[in-house]
Design a protein around this motif. Structure first.
Motif, mmCIF file in Angstrom:
data_model
loop_
_atom_site.group_PDB
_atom_site.id
_atom_site.type_symbol
_atom_site.label_atom_id
_atom_site.label_comp_id
_atom_site.label_asym_id
_atom_site.label_seq_id
_atom_site.Cartn_x
_atom_site.Cartn_y
_atom_site.Cartn_z
ATOM 1 N N TYR A 13 -83.581 73.278 -40.116
ATOM 2 C CA TYR A 13 -84.667 74.108 -40.635
ATOM 3 C C TYR A 13 -84.300 74.614 -42.029
ATOM 4 C CZ TYR A 13 -88.074 77.847 -41.175
ATOM 5 O OH TYR A 13 -89.065 78.661 -41.644
ATOM 6 N N ARG A 15 -85.629 77.127 -44.870
ATOM 7 C CA ARG A 15 -86.564 78.214 -45.119
ATOM 8 C C ARG A 15 -87.132 78.145 -46.534
ATOM 9 N NH1 ARG A 15 -86.205 83.853 -45.736
ATOM 10 N NH2 ARG A 15 -87.602 83.387 -47.468
ATOM 11 N N HIS A 145 -90.228 75.266 -44.406
ATOM 12 C CA HIS A 145 -91.324 76.155 -44.770
ATOM 13 C C HIS A 145 -91.362 76.316 -46.284
ATOM 14 C CE1 HIS A 145 -92.946 80.450 -45.294
ATOM 15 N NE2 HIS A 145 -93.978 79.683 -45.008
ATOM 16 N N SER A 146 -92.562 76.212 -46.859
ATOM 17 C CA SER A 146 -92.808 76.525 -48.255
ATOM 18 C C SER A 146 -91.842 75.766 -49.183
ATOM 19 C CB SER A 146 -92.710 78.042 -48.458
ATOM 20 O OG SER A 146 -93.210 78.428 -49.716
ATOM 21 N N THR A 175 -93.472 69.846 -42.821
ATOM 22 C CA THR A 175 -93.501 70.999 -43.723
ATOM 23 C C THR A 175 -94.637 71.950 -43.353
ATOM 24 O OG1 THR A 175 -94.947 69.930 -45.377
ATOM 25 C CG2 THR A 175 -92.562 69.634 -45.614
ATOM 26 N N TYR A 176 -94.338 73.247 -43.437
ATOM 27 C CA TYR A 176 -95.337 74.299 -43.267
ATOM 28 C C TYR A 176 -95.655 74.899 -44.641
ATOM 29 C CZ TYR A 176 -93.308 74.988 -38.430
ATOM 30 O OH TYR A 176 -92.815 74.875 -37.158
ATOM 31 N N THR A 178 -96.019 74.006 -47.678
ATOM 32 C CA THR A 178 -95.231 73.657 -48.871
ATOM 33 C C THR A 178 -96.156 73.366 -50.051
ATOM 34 O OG1 THR A 178 -93.315 72.799 -47.678
ATOM 35 C CG2 THR A 178 -93.701 71.896 -49.863
ATOM 36 N N SER A 277 -97.276 83.041 -44.558
ATOM 37 C CA SER A 277 -96.196 83.572 -43.726
ATOM 38 C C SER A 277 -96.637 84.936 -43.210
ATOM 39 C CB SER A 277 -94.882 83.672 -44.498
ATOM 40 O OG SER A 277 -95.010 84.559 -45.605
ATOM 41 N N VAL A 283 -95.656 79.366 -39.547
ATOM 42 C CA VAL A 283 -94.455 79.040 -38.768
ATOM 43 C C VAL A 283 -94.515 79.664 -37.384
ATOM 44 C CG1 VAL A 283 -91.946 79.194 -38.675
ATOM 45 C CG2 VAL A 283 -93.073 78.791 -40.867
#
Length: 496
Positions: A13, A15, A145-146, A175-176, A178, A277, A283
């Motif tokens: 993961y 961040r 993420h991002s 990807t979340y 991004t 977020s 996420v």
């Protein structure tokens, strides 16, 4: 016993961005850097009662549902053997903390990407040891993420960063939120000179540098460095529940990243009404988790494309067109994808969320030699990409999911003026909920028998009609309305 068993590979993961020194320090003092954050909401149940609904976090759910574990023990990072089902956090911000690193500031994207390469090799060694077969079979998933997704892309796309050996071990990337095509404020890309707090990481010129791209016009391309079908982008559509940046970024975003900039060209993506977020973030959402696990572990990939044959005009607008007046029209394409027996939405594109597909008539159709409007090649709307897991089937061997589909116009324009006198706001050209049942064919060839029911008028539990098989191994569900709309939902269903 083999240590590596597909599809359950280690998950790393990565961040996202921390702007200030205090934000970096807050990040480094948490073991899981946000991957352990869940949420509690309220939902009305089937009895009309208001109940609490808990999402425990992606980390906890991976542990509960699939037997994953972390790589911590007795207050330390495990340096010895770890199982293949491990979640590892790429702690690239540690070096910016005076307690854990040098305290000299955040690493560059390139440095974080190099660290990711080293972490992949370390994870391989910890999982496989000197087992030659296990080392050959080893793969890893990158979940980011991002800005974490940009670190993953830098590692995969920049030949000067990391090792080819480590790159070859990456099986899939998820990807979340991004900013794959950068961040825009007031519809302008953040300037390159904003090097303070590393905000220029999201400037397209700077991105082209660390992604090793020749052009900075659009940087949302993998540049053939990683297979697009193994790269998934979850796109947020709720800008209301994010922090103050939502005021600058505005609608059609997750509060920080515009919807149009949050995916990668030709790669699968899903849309969900969550913010970048926070409590209502991508996420820590059930929808995010379901897309994640189905993409990583699922065995069926489905793509839906709407093929259009006729887009009717209201009689009064058609009359104006027939009389030689200039008519312009644009169209919205809404769709929601759900699986049988579940409340979550795998993907949701709605006008109300500013996420519906949008195309002008001239993008969709072109006149042929006879003067007839015909579909323009390659122009048809891609509605959704969904990943399904046949292991979740409770009985039989049939996967069942629904597509709630609507086609609407924006406004009609006649001779450069808006047509309003007879306009019905929100009127559908077409709307239908389609229940789709995909059963593996018994011939062992990997194909499917596909049946469908139009459930606005018929019960979804009916056996349904057999979809037409296409020459390209796809399936066709004919669609029409009493207004003259005509088209088809074309599905590609593939075993992974």
């Amino acid at each position: 016993m083999a240590k590596i068993k597909a599809p359950f590979y280690p998950i790393i993961y990565i961040r996202g961005y921390a702007m200030t020194k205090s934000a970096m320090e807050d990040t480094t003092t948490t073991p899981y850097m946000g991957f352990n954050l869940g949420t509690t909401k309220i939902r009305q149940n089937h009895k009309g009662e208001v109940m609490q609904k808990f999402f425990e976090s992606p980390l906890i759910r991976l542990m509960k549902d699939f037997g994953y574990t972390d790589n911590y023990a007795d207050g330390d990072v495990i340096e010895g053997d770890i199982p293949a089902k491990s979640v590892i956090i790429h702690r690239y911000y540690d070096q910016a903390d005076g307690d854990f690193g040098t305290g000299d500031g955040a690493p560059s994207i390139e440095q974080a990407a190099q660290g990711l390469s080293e972490l992949i090799l370390k994870t391989r060694d910890q999982v496989c040891g000197d087992d030659a077969q296990a080392r050959m079979d080893f793969r890893v998933y990158l979940v980011a993420h991002s800005m974490g997704g940009l670190i993953a892309r830098c590692f995969l796309q920049n030949d000067e960063i990391g090792s080819a050996e480590a790159k070859a071990m990456v099986d899939k990337v998820f990807t979340y939120g991004t900013p794959h095509n950068g961040i825009e404020v007031g519809n302008r890309n953040v300037p390159r000179f904003l090097s303070g707090w590393d905000i220029n990481n999201f400037n397209r010129r700077r991105m082209a540098e660390y992604l090793a791209l020749d052009s900075h016009n659009r940087v949302d391309t993998l540049n053939n460095k990683f297979p697009a079908h193994r790269f998934f982008a979850l796109v947020g559509t709720n800008h209301h529940d994010y922090n103050l940046s939502k005021l600058a970024v505005g609608p059609m975003s997750d509060g920080l990243v515009l919807i149009r900039n949050a995916s990668v060209q030709t790669a699968p993506r899903a849309y969900t009404h969550h913010s970048h977020s926070g409590v209502y973030g991508l996420v820590n959402s059930e929808e995010g988790y379901q897309n994640l696990t189905r993409f990583l572990f699922g065995d069926i990939a489905v793509t839906g494309v709407l093929h259009l044959e006729a887009l009717p005009l209201p009689p009064s607008v058609q009359q104006a067109l027939d009389s030689g007046r200039a008519v312009r029209a644009s169209y919205y394409f809404e769709n929601t994808v759900m699986v049988r027996g579940e409340m979550f939405k795998l993907s949701e594109r709605k006008i109300d969320n500013q996420s519906a597909g949008f195309k002008e008539f001239d993008e969709l159709f072109v006149r042929d030699a006879a003067g007839k409007w015909v579909p323009k090649p390659g122009s048809m709307p891609v509605l959704f990409s969904a990943f399904l897991d046949s292991s979740k089937i409770q009985a039989g061997r049939t996967l069942v999911f629904t597509v709630d589909l609507a086609v609407k116009t924006t406004e009609y324009e006649i001779d450069g003026r808006m047509f309003r006198s007879k306009r019905i706001p929100g009127e559908n050209l077409f709307r239908e909920q389609i229940t789709i049942k995909a059963t593996r064919a018994g011939d062992g060839a990997g194909g499917f028998n596909l049946r469908y029911t139009l459930t606005d008028e018929g019960w979804g539990e009916y056996r349904g009609s057999l979809a037409e098989t296409q020459s390209d191994s796809g399936y066709c569900i004919p669609l029409k309305s009493g207004k003259g709309f005509k088209g088809a939902l074309k599905l590609r269903i593939a075993q992974r």
